[in-house]
Design an enzyme around this catalytic site. Structure first.
Site, PDB file in Angstrom:
ATOM      1  CB  ILE A 183      28.818  54.027 124.333  1.00 51.87           C
ATOM      2  CG1 ILE A 183      27.499  53.912 123.546  1.00 51.87           C
ATOM      3  CG2 ILE A 183      29.432  55.420 124.209  1.00 51.87           C
ATOM      4  CD1 ILE A 183      27.649  53.854 122.000  1.00 51.87           C
ATOM      5  CG  ASN A 266      34.154  59.050 106.069  1.00 47.43           C
ATOM      6  OD1 ASN A 266      33.781  57.885 106.149  1.00 47.43           O
ATOM      7  ND2 ASN A 266      33.578  59.937 105.280  1.00 47.43           N
ATOM      8  CD  GLU A 389      36.042  54.760 115.057  1.00 47.05           C
ATOM      9  OE1 GLU A 389      36.270  55.460 114.057  1.00 47.05           O
ATOM     10  OE2 GLU A 389      36.468  55.031 116.199  1.00 47.05           O
ATOM     11  CG  ASN A 393      31.736  41.841 105.136  1.00 48.23           C
ATOM     12  OD1 ASN A 393      32.822  41.451 104.709  1.00 48.23           O
ATOM     13  ND2 ASN A 393      30.742  41.025 105.426  1.00 48.23           N
TER      14      ASN A 393
HETATM   15  C1  FAD Z   1      34.389  47.056 121.884  1.00 50.56           C
HETATM   16  C2  FAD Z   1      33.441  47.870 121.043  1.00 50.56           C
HETATM   17  C3  FAD Z   1      33.475  49.256 121.129  1.00 50.56           C
HETATM   18  C4  FAD Z   1      32.585  50.032 120.381  1.00 50.56           C
HETATM   19  N1  FAD Z   1      32.574  51.395 120.531  1.00 50.56           N
HETATM   20  C5  FAD Z   1      31.585  52.113 119.951  1.00 50.56           C
HETATM   21  C6  FAD Z   1      31.434  53.503 120.245  1.00 50.56           C
HETATM   22  O1  FAD Z   1      32.216  54.104 121.004  1.00 50.56           O
HETATM   23  N2  FAD Z   1      30.401  54.179 119.681  1.00 50.56           N
HETATM   24  C7  FAD Z   1      29.514  53.565 118.847  1.00 50.56           C
HETATM   25  O2  FAD Z   1      28.593  54.250 118.370  1.00 50.56           O
HETATM   26  N3  FAD Z   1      29.640  52.249 118.543  1.00 50.56           N
HETATM   27  C8  FAD Z   1      30.640  51.515 119.076  1.00 50.56           C
HETATM   28  N4  FAD Z   1      30.759  50.171 118.809  1.00 50.56           N
HETATM   29  C9  FAD Z   1      29.804  49.540 117.896  1.00 50.56           C
HETATM   30  C10 FAD Z   1      30.428  49.096 116.584  1.00 50.56           C
HETATM   31  O3  FAD Z   1      30.716  50.205 115.788  1.00 50.56           O
HETATM   32  C11 FAD Z   1      29.482  48.089 115.933  1.00 50.56           C
HETATM   33  O4  FAD Z   1      29.537  46.902 116.717  1.00 50.56           O
HETATM   34  C12 FAD Z   1      29.847  47.808 114.503  1.00 50.56           C
HETATM   35  O5  FAD Z   1      29.579  48.925 113.688  1.00 50.56           O
HETATM   36  C13 FAD Z   1      29.102  46.594 113.942  1.00 50.56           C
HETATM   37  O6  FAD Z   1      27.734  46.674 114.203  1.00 50.56           O
HETATM   38  P1  FAD Z   1      26.971  45.395 114.823  1.00 50.56           P
HETATM   39  O7  FAD Z   1      27.722  44.976 116.025  1.00 50.56           O
HETATM   40  O8  FAD Z   1      25.553  45.742 114.984  1.00 50.56           O
HETATM   41  O9  FAD Z   1      27.140  44.273 113.732  1.00 50.56           O
HETATM   42  P2  FAD Z   1      26.189  44.046 112.453  1.00 50.56           P
HETATM   43  O10 FAD Z   1      25.965  45.333 111.758  1.00 50.56           O
HETATM   44  O11 FAD Z   1      25.007  43.257 112.885  1.00 50.56           O
HETATM   45  O12 FAD Z   1      27.134  43.145 111.557  1.00 50.56           O
HETATM   46  C14 FAD Z   1      27.246  41.736 111.732  1.00 50.56           C
HETATM   47  C15 FAD Z   1      27.973  41.167 110.521  1.00 50.56           C
HETATM   48  O13 FAD Z   1      27.198  41.413 109.338  1.00 50.56           O
HETATM   49  C16 FAD Z   1      28.005  42.037 108.354  1.00 50.56           C
HETATM   50  N5  FAD Z   1      27.208  42.969 107.558  1.00 50.56           N
HETATM   51  C17 FAD Z   1      26.269  43.866 107.996  1.00 50.56           C
HETATM   52  N6  FAD Z   1      25.777  44.559 106.967  1.00 50.56           N
HETATM   53  C18 FAD Z   1      26.409  44.124 105.847  1.00 50.56           C
HETATM   54  C19 FAD Z   1      26.344  44.452 104.456  1.00 50.56           C
HETATM   55  N7  FAD Z   1      25.536  45.396 104.000  1.00 50.56           N
HETATM   56  N8  FAD Z   1      27.134  43.756 103.602  1.00 50.56           N
HETATM   57  C20 FAD Z   1      27.985  42.805 104.036  1.00 50.56           C
HETATM   58  N9  FAD Z   1      28.089  42.453 105.336  1.00 50.56           N
HETATM   59  C21 FAD Z   1      27.319  43.106 106.227  1.00 50.56           C
HETATM   60  C22 FAD Z   1      29.086  42.792 109.158  1.00 50.56           C
HETATM   61  O14 FAD Z   1      30.221  43.026 108.366  1.00 50.56           O
HETATM   62  C23 FAD Z   1      29.344  41.806 110.301  1.00 50.56           C
HETATM   63  O15 FAD Z   1      30.276  40.836 109.879  1.00 50.56           O
HETATM   64  C24 FAD Z   1      31.675  49.387 119.513  1.00 50.56           C
HETATM   65  C25 FAD Z   1      31.659  47.997 119.412  1.00 50.56           C
HETATM   66  C26 FAD Z   1      32.517  47.238 120.179  1.00 50.56           C
HETATM   67  C27 FAD Z   1      32.439  45.737 120.084  1.00 50.56           C
END
Ligand code: FAD
Length: 405
Positions: A183, A266, A389, A393
């Site tokens: 977060i 969005n 955000e 992908n």
């Molecule tokens: C520095 C930082 C700040 C952040 N700030 C916030 C914040 O303020 N609030 C908040 O709520 N979140 C925040 N996030 C979270 C961020 O939005 C998520 O890390 C992001 O949405 C990806 O989710 P994940 O890390 O679980 O990766 P995953 O969802 O596990 O994805 C891993 C890989 O799998 C791929 N993948 C997953 N599903 C599919 C699909 N259906 N088709 C093709 N490829 C796919 C993805 O593209 C990615 O390459 C932050 C993250 C970071 C690192």
């Protein structure tokens, strides 16, 4: 016989039909009004004067000084769309985009604090908050209270609505239990928009948004992440253990949190496009300066056509990013559909930011690889644009869905 193929019809129909009433006097997308120019310039001058001297230290210490955040409030970039009568600037979403771009040119860690606060938190409150919530919270958000937006969890990132934080109705309150991860602004925020499911049997239709104060009983800030880039921006775990939230702190309707999340993200995505745009521009600014100074073979390296062509391509890609970002923001302000444009601008601008910062490191040579010069940081910072955000992908998925619908 195979499937019958029908030639595409013009104009191409997609789900975002809109009427085109463009007059010949319509200004270019990048034309700014006098007010927009003054605003953008004042934010950039502030960033150059007050942020730039702190960039290295903030990155090393992984911390944004509170005094700098106070200056952002004084500058008027922490309540851009908040109406003037509530203490804000009463400006447009496009102004937020200009501010994020201008700050990112100097430090994308500072800009993401401003971005999350404006394009996610204030945006959600303006659209979904009731009159009492707006009356109580908007003046604080414009004056000194930083906001954070908590959707992601360890097990739910791209699949955001698989979140497992629960909100159980008890008496007139909700009791929250669960953990949020990643977060932004976790260290600095005093107000958190938190998504929890109050009715897991209903699936995503149980997701509800809550407005939670730092210091609420049962709410603690957990581990702060040690990151590759945007190091000065805090990224924290949030822990809810029997956290009591009054029912009047539900943002929007119970069970409509998924709509709050979809709609704000969005728009937030355009903010990340602006962050990546400004970051790439900042890297190009450094590369142009450096190549005009550095001499090899008796000439500045900018005099070599091989270098000139690389700089020219970077400038072209940045301009294309700017057009995509500004177009998405202007569509949003005009109340027109912008889902595909927002996905495209974030995806494209983040890829350009990665390419341009990598080029900047190359053009600085050995100096590009060390912390005494500014470009290695921007190279590290650029990577996040393809992750938060909605990963690249997921942006491609959104674009493809529109294309094929
Ligand atoms: C520095 C930082 C700040 C952040 N700030 C916030 C914040 O303020 N609030 C908040 O709520 N979140 C925040 N996030 C979270 C961020 O939005 C998520 O890390 C992001 O949405 C990806 O989710 P994940 O890390 O679980 O990766 P995953 O969802 O596990 O994805 C891993 C890989 O799998 C791929 N993948 C997953 N599903 C599919 C699909 N259906 N088709 C093709 N490829 C796919 C993805 O593209 C990615 O390459 C932050 C993250 C970071 C690192």
């Amino acid at each position: 016989m195979g499937t019958q193929y029908v030639n595409p019809q013009l104009p191409t129909s997609n789900s975002q039909e809109r009427s085109y009433s463009v007059s010949v006097t319509q200004p270019a997308l990048t034309s700014l009004t006098e007010d927009e120019t003054l605003f953008r310039n004042s934010v950039y001058e502030f960033a150059d004067r007050e942020v730039r001297p702190l960039v290295r230290q903030m990155d090393d210490e992984a911390k944004l000084p509170r005094a700098l955040i106070d200056r952002l409030f004084e500058l008027g970039v922490m309540g851009i769309e908040i109406p003037e009568e509530s203490g804000g600037s009463g400006a447009t979403f496009f102004h937020s985009i200009l501010a994020i771009e201008a700050l990112s040119r100097v430090d994308p860690s500072v800009s993401v604090l401003v971005d999350v606060h404006n394009t996610l938190v204030i945006n959600a409150l303006l659209r979904w908050g009731n009159e009492e919530q707006k009356r109580a919270l908007l003046p604080k958000l414009a004056e000194s209270t930083v906001g954070a937006y908590a959707l992601s969890e360890a097990g739910s990132g791209s699949d955001a609505f698989a979140l497992t934080t629960r909100g159980a109705a008890r008496g007139g309150d909700y009791i929250l239990n669960g953990r949020k991860l990643w977060i932004t602004n976790g260290n600095e925020a005093d107000l958190f928009v938190v998504f929890a499911n109050v009715n897991p049997e209903a699936g995503y239709r149980g997701i509800t948004a809550f407005l939670i104060d730092r210091g609420a009983a049962g709410f603690t800030i957990g581990k702060k992440e040690d990151k590759l880039g945007i190091r000065a921006s805090s990224t924290c775990e949030l822990i809810f253990e029997e956290c009591v939230v009054a029912a009047d702190r539900v943002l929007g309707e119970v069970g409509k949190g998924y709509k709050v999340a979809i709609e704000t993200l969005n728009e937030g995505r355009i903010g990340i496009g602006a962050q990546m745009l400004g970051l790439a521009q900042g890297a190009l600014d450094h590369a142009v300066n450096y190549t005009k100074e550095r001499k090899q073979f008796g000439h500045t390296i900018a005099s070599f056509q091989g270098v000139q062509f690389q700089l020219a391509r970077a400038a072209m890609e940045i301009e294309a990013s700017r057009l995509l970002v500004y177009n998405a923001a202007r569509l949003r302000d005009a109340g027109q559909p912008f889902l595909q444009e927002a996905a495209m601008c974030k995806l494209f601008a983040s890829e350009v930011a990665e390419r341009v910062t990598s080029l900047a490191v190359n053009l600085f040579g050995g100096n590009g690889f060390v912390k005494d010069y500014p470009v290695e940081k921007l190279f590290r910072d650029a990577k996040i644009g393809q992750i938060y955000e909605g990963t690249s992908n997921l942006q491609l998925q959104t674009i493809a869905k529109q294309l094929l619908s």
